[in-house]
Scaffold this motif. Structure first.
Motif, PDB file in Angstrom:
ATOM      1  N   GLU A 123       0.521   4.227  -2.099  1.00 34.42           N
ATOM      2  CA  GLU A 123       0.958   6.200  -1.791  1.00 34.42           C
ATOM      3  C   GLU A 123       3.039   5.752  -2.324  1.00 34.42           C
ATOM      4  O   GLU A 123       3.248   4.959  -0.904  1.00 34.42           O
ATOM      5  CB  GLU A 123       0.346   6.640  -0.610  1.00 34.42           C
ATOM      6  N   ILE A 124       3.259   6.935  -1.708  1.00 39.35           N
ATOM      7  CA  ILE A 124       4.789   7.437  -1.534  1.00 39.35           C
ATOM      8  C   ILE A 124       4.486   7.845  -0.242  1.00 39.35           C
ATOM      9  O   ILE A 124       4.393   9.198  -0.817  1.00 39.35           O
ATOM     10  CB  ILE A 124       5.118   7.962  -3.450  1.00 39.35           C
ATOM     11  N   ASP A 125       5.879   7.579   0.295  1.00 42.15           N
ATOM     12  CA  ASP A 125       6.306   8.789   1.555  1.00 42.15           C
ATOM     13  C   ASP A 125       7.744   9.377   0.890  1.00 42.15           C
ATOM     14  O   ASP A 125       8.684   8.648   0.985  1.00 42.15           O
ATOM     15  CB  ASP A 125       6.283   8.116   2.390  1.00 42.15           C
TER      16      ASP A 125
ATOM     17  N   ASP B  24       1.025  -1.273  -0.414  1.00 44.95           N
ATOM     18  CA  ASP B  24      -0.092   0.049  -0.030  1.00 44.95           C
ATOM     19  C   ASP B  24       1.116   1.255   0.578  1.00 44.95           C
ATOM     20  O   ASP B  24       0.081   2.269  -0.402  1.00 44.95           O
ATOM     21  CB  ASP B  24      -0.893  -0.152   0.617  1.00 44.95           C
ATOM     22  N   ARG B  25       1.872   1.379   0.521  1.00 45.05           N
ATOM     23  CA  ARG B  25       2.556   2.005   0.375  1.00 45.05           C
ATOM     24  C   ARG B  25       4.533   1.852   0.321  1.00 45.05           C
ATOM     25  O   ARG B  25       5.068   0.853   0.402  1.00 45.05           O
ATOM     26  CB  ARG B  25       3.188   2.484   1.982  1.00 45.05           C
ATOM     27  N   LEU B  26       4.959   2.777  -0.892  1.00 45.96           N
ATOM     28  CA  LEU B  26       6.310   3.064  -0.326  1.00 45.96           C
ATOM     29  C   LEU B  26       7.148   4.346  -0.317  1.00 45.96           C
ATOM     30  O   LEU B  26       6.743   5.187  -0.486  1.00 45.96           O
ATOM     31  CB  LEU B  26       6.654   3.203  -2.176  1.00 45.96           C
ATOM     32  N   VAL B  27       7.566   3.827   0.391  1.00 39.38           N
ATOM     33  CA  VAL B  27       8.918   4.567   1.473  1.00 39.38           C
ATOM     34  C   VAL B  27      10.173   5.003   1.012  1.00 39.38           C
ATOM     35  O   VAL B  27      10.926   3.874   0.489  1.00 39.38           O
ATOM     36  CB  VAL B  27       9.373   4.186   3.296  1.00 39.38           C
ATOM     37  N   ILE B  28      10.616   6.337   0.133  1.00 42.09           N
ATOM     38  CA  ILE B  28      11.922   6.454  -0.568  1.00 42.09           C
ATOM     39  C   ILE B  28      12.578   7.149   0.933  1.00 42.09           C
ATOM     40  O   ILE B  28      12.396   8.418   1.232  1.00 42.09           O
ATOM     41  CB  ILE B  28      11.452   6.938  -1.396  1.00 42.09           C
ATOM     42  N   LEU B  29      13.313   6.375   0.425  1.00 48.25           N
ATOM     43  CA  LEU B  29      14.811   7.207   1.707  1.00 48.25           C
ATOM     44  C   LEU B  29      15.412   8.147   1.015  1.00 48.25           C
ATOM     45  O   LEU B  29      15.827   8.196  -0.122  1.00 48.25           O
ATOM     46  CB  LEU B  29      15.768   6.365   2.563  1.00 48.25           C
ATOM     47  N   GLY B  30      15.700   9.587   0.958  1.00 47.60           N
ATOM     48  CA  GLY B  30      16.126  10.475   0.393  1.00 47.60           C
ATOM     49  C   GLY B  30      17.823  10.784   1.373  1.00 47.60           C
ATOM     50  O   GLY B  30      18.272  11.559   0.324  1.00 47.60           O
ATOM     51  N   ALA B  31      18.222  10.140   2.078  1.00 47.33           N
ATOM     52  CA  ALA B  31      19.149  10.508   2.834  1.00 47.33           C
ATOM     53  C   ALA B  31      19.773   9.317   3.348  1.00 47.33           C
ATOM     54  O   ALA B  31      18.571   8.543   4.056  1.00 47.33           O
ATOM     55  CB  ALA B  31      19.251  11.325   3.650  1.00 47.33           C
ATOM     56  N   ASP B  32      20.800   8.784   4.014  1.00 45.83           N
ATOM     57  CA  ASP B  32      21.305   8.498   4.606  1.00 45.83           C
ATOM     58  C   ASP B  32      20.803   8.668   6.142  1.00 45.83           C
ATOM     59  O   ASP B  32      20.661   9.273   6.999  1.00 45.83           O
ATOM     60  CB  ASP B  32      22.560   8.226   5.348  1.00 45.83           C
ATOM     61  N   PRO B  33      19.269   7.204   6.729  1.00 43.97           N
ATOM     62  CA  PRO B  33      19.000   6.983   8.292  1.00 43.97           C
ATOM     63  C   PRO B  33      19.503   7.432   9.107  1.00 43.97           C
ATOM     64  O   PRO B  33      19.319   7.735  10.114  1.00 43.97           O
ATOM     65  CB  PRO B  33      18.504   5.569   8.000  1.00 43.97           C
TER      66      PRO B  33
END
Length: 227
Positions: free
Chosen positions: A172-174, A133-142
């Motif tokens: 939905e994209i987070d 249901d969701r796709l979580v895209i990390l924009g930086a190193d966590p």
């Protein structure tokens, strides 16, 4: 610009006054709470325990999203699912048989999310799209909070959104990462639905803390016409 939501990154809020802080966030218009749960193996730090989510569920009706930054997530899922969490996200990099773990979440009645680290090839998620249901895209190193979002993130959002729309999935994209106004506006323009924000993203933008989130959202809407 399409409507969007903001989720609060719980690890970055005032944990000493957790109940009051979350109630304030709720009154400001935060739509979701995002909990990073790490085991010290997938990333070299530890995150929240399941007891914290259970405690938070006692005093808020906001959806709670457990983002598992753990190796071998299958071993943790029964405990996570028992907390009453609403959404569970796994990292595509953490399991050889990720489809089994995603199906386990779905079978429990929870919403299913899949996350990608900044340099993970986008093709890794293709065959998982029907399961989530969701796709979580990390924009930086966590593990480096405050580091600027990688510029490739915008292109990654665009490509994934086009892929989702082409395949006609309701996903939905987070976006998880530092989200100053212009970066947030670009991510939304390319197809993101939800911003996972920290106090650094929204603080002092509107002067009055009670209006900061509203001002942040309005500023993003304005910037979306120029970025």
């Amino acid at each position: 610009m399409a409507s969007f939501e903001c989720a609060a990154d719980v690890k970055r809020i005032d944990l000493l006054n957790l109940a009051e802080t979350i109630r304030n966030l709720e009154s400001q218009g935060i739509e979701e709470l995002h909990f990073d749960m790490a085991d010290g193996q997938f990333i070299p730090e530890f995150g929240f325990s399941t007891a914290l989510i259970q405690a938070v569920k006692e005093f808020t009706e906001l959806p709670c999203h457990a983002h598992l930054l753990v190796a071998n997530p299958e071993a943790s899922l029964p405990t996570i699912l028992a907390t009453g969490v609403d959404i569970v996200t796994l990292h595509v990099e953490t399991s050889v048989h990720i489809h089994r773990a995603l199906s386990q979440i779905r079978d429990s009645g929870k919403k299913v999310g899949l996350a990608l680290s900044p340099t993970t090839p986008l093709t890794k998620v293709n065959y998982c799209l029907p399961l989530i249901d969701r796709l979580v895209i990390l924009g930086a190193d966590p593990v480096t909070p405050g580091k600027a979002m990688q510029r490739a993130t915008f292109e990654r959002v665009r490509i994934l959104n086009e892929n989702i729309r082409y395949r006609e999935h309701a996903i939905e994209i987070d976006i998880d990462g530092p989200l100053p106004i212009e970066d947030a506006a670009r991510c939304l323009r390319f197809g993101a639905k939800r911003l996972i924000v920290s106090p650094e993203d929204v603080s002092d933008l509107g002067g009055d803390n009670a209006e900061s989130l509203e001002y942040y959202k309005e500023s993003i809407a304005t910037a979306s016409h120029t970025v």
